[in-house]
Design an enzyme around this catalytic site. Sequence first.
Site, PDB file in Angstrom:
ATOM      1  N   ASP A  80     -61.260 -25.080  26.716  1.00 28.22           N
ATOM      2  CA  ASP A  80     -61.531 -23.961  27.658  1.00 28.22           C
ATOM      3  C   ASP A  80     -63.167 -24.108  27.899  1.00 28.22           C
ATOM      4  O   ASP A  80     -63.961 -24.757  27.416  1.00 28.22           O
ATOM      5  CB  ASP A  80     -61.364 -22.708  26.379  1.00 28.22           C
ATOM      6  CG  ASP A  80     -61.228 -21.547  27.366  1.00 28.22           C
ATOM      7  OD1 ASP A  80     -61.039 -21.394  28.409  1.00 28.22           O
ATOM      8  OD2 ASP A  80     -61.601 -20.417  26.444  1.00 28.22           O
ATOM      9  N   HIS A 178     -64.892 -11.366  28.965  1.00 32.86           N
ATOM     10  CA  HIS A 178     -64.787 -11.937  27.662  1.00 32.86           C
ATOM     11  C   HIS A 178     -65.258 -11.196  26.593  1.00 32.86           C
ATOM     12  O   HIS A 178     -66.513 -10.566  26.799  1.00 32.86           O
ATOM     13  CB  HIS A 178     -65.543 -13.462  27.516  1.00 32.86           C
ATOM     14  CG  HIS A 178     -64.863 -14.346  28.486  1.00 32.86           C
ATOM     15  ND1 HIS A 178     -65.451 -14.927  29.659  1.00 32.86           N
ATOM     16  CD2 HIS A 178     -63.666 -15.065  28.586  1.00 32.86           C
ATOM     17  CE1 HIS A 178     -64.765 -15.844  30.273  1.00 32.86           C
ATOM     18  NE2 HIS A 178     -63.795 -15.883  29.642  1.00 32.86           N
ATOM     19  N   THR A 210     -57.976  -9.870  25.734  1.00 32.93           N
ATOM     20  CA  THR A 210     -58.164  -8.821  24.847  1.00 32.93           C
ATOM     21  C   THR A 210     -58.637  -7.570  25.226  1.00 32.93           C
ATOM     22  O   THR A 210     -58.078  -6.699  24.825  1.00 32.93           O
ATOM     23  CB  THR A 210     -59.378  -9.395  23.543  1.00 32.93           C
ATOM     24  OG1 THR A 210     -58.888 -10.592  23.186  1.00 32.93           O
ATOM     25  CG2 THR A 210     -59.630  -8.493  22.569  1.00 32.93           C
TER      26      THR A 210
HETATM   27  P1  13P Z   1     -61.143 -12.866  24.996  1.00 38.25           P
HETATM   28  O1  13P Z   1     -61.909 -13.730  23.905  1.00 38.25           O
HETATM   29  O2  13P Z   1     -61.877 -11.611  25.525  1.00 38.25           O
HETATM   30  O3  13P Z   1     -59.607 -12.634  24.698  1.00 38.25           O
HETATM   31  O4  13P Z   1     -61.121 -13.827  26.476  1.00 38.25           O
HETATM   32  C1  13P Z   1     -60.415 -15.161  26.173  1.00 38.25           C
HETATM   33  C2  13P Z   1     -61.053 -16.007  27.148  1.00 38.25           C
HETATM   34  O5  13P Z   1     -60.643 -15.610  28.353  1.00 38.25           O
HETATM   35  C3  13P Z   1     -61.095 -17.526  26.898  1.00 38.25           C
HETATM   36  O6  13P Z   1     -61.489 -18.382  28.019  1.00 38.25           O
END
Ligand code: 13P
Length: 280
Positions: A80, A178, A210
């Site tokens: 990621d 995020h 999230t």
């Molecule tokens: P969250 O942690 O806000 O769910 O986002 C995850 C994300 O987009 C990782 O790249």
Amino acid sequence: MYKNIKELFVENEGKGAIGAFNLHCLEMLPAMVKAAEEMNSPMIIQTSAGTAEYIGLELLIKSVKVLAEKSTVNIALHMDHCKDIELLKKCIDLGYSSVMYDGSALPIEENIKNTKEVVEYAHQRGVSVEGEVGTIGGAEEGVVVEKDAAMYTKPEDALYFAKETGVDALAVSIGTTHGQYKSKAKINYELLTELKSKLGTVGLVLHGGTGVSDADVRRCAEEGMKKINVGTELNKTYIEIVNQTFPKATPLTSLRKLLGPANDGIKKVIIDKIRLFKIN
Ligand code: 13P
């Protein structure tokens, strides 16, 4: 089986979005795979560079592969948001099946140049690539800070970027943030529709899952998002549960008894998310 995300997109065509869940430590891994198996759904397990370094690249990759190869569902391992091209090449060489180069903070021409370098290296080795145009940003203390419309992905930029780089997936900014767990995002659906019609087969990716309400997550899956990322919610759930189990522990309590409930907790979160992501 162990697959890249382009293969998962093909498999999942017409069925909604695939969940991409952030792994924070190896302990979470079997529960994540079990959730995908219970839902009979493909899954993307993704890590930050920090998590990969914490676990160790080889142990992490081999662990995911062992589980994927004997699994009843197809699984990808994805790096990621990574800004380090050399690290991405190392991840590709060692066996990640998918990577994200995040050049979103750079001027678009530089973002394209760097992403293209990663795409060429990855595609020669059967690895898929996600890029990013527009800035997704982060929440402060879990609460979203008013989003500047200028940070939204511009459809013409997204189209130009996708054509020039040949990415398989594209992270777009349509209102999510995020690390937003205390409030919910306001999604710009008009922009999503325009991005979807312009980008055709490139898999659109929703970050910051999230902070998206169940109704909006469902609608995003229905309206063309192909990959939805969820990280903070798993971390939050894990912490809330171990905060209950650890204070009652004695030195003779097996760690299994303390971590098991947290693993069950994230498994349930993932199953609930996959139910929302699956439209058929
Ligand atoms: P969250 O942690 O806000 O769910 O986002 C995850 C994300 O987009 C990782 O790249």
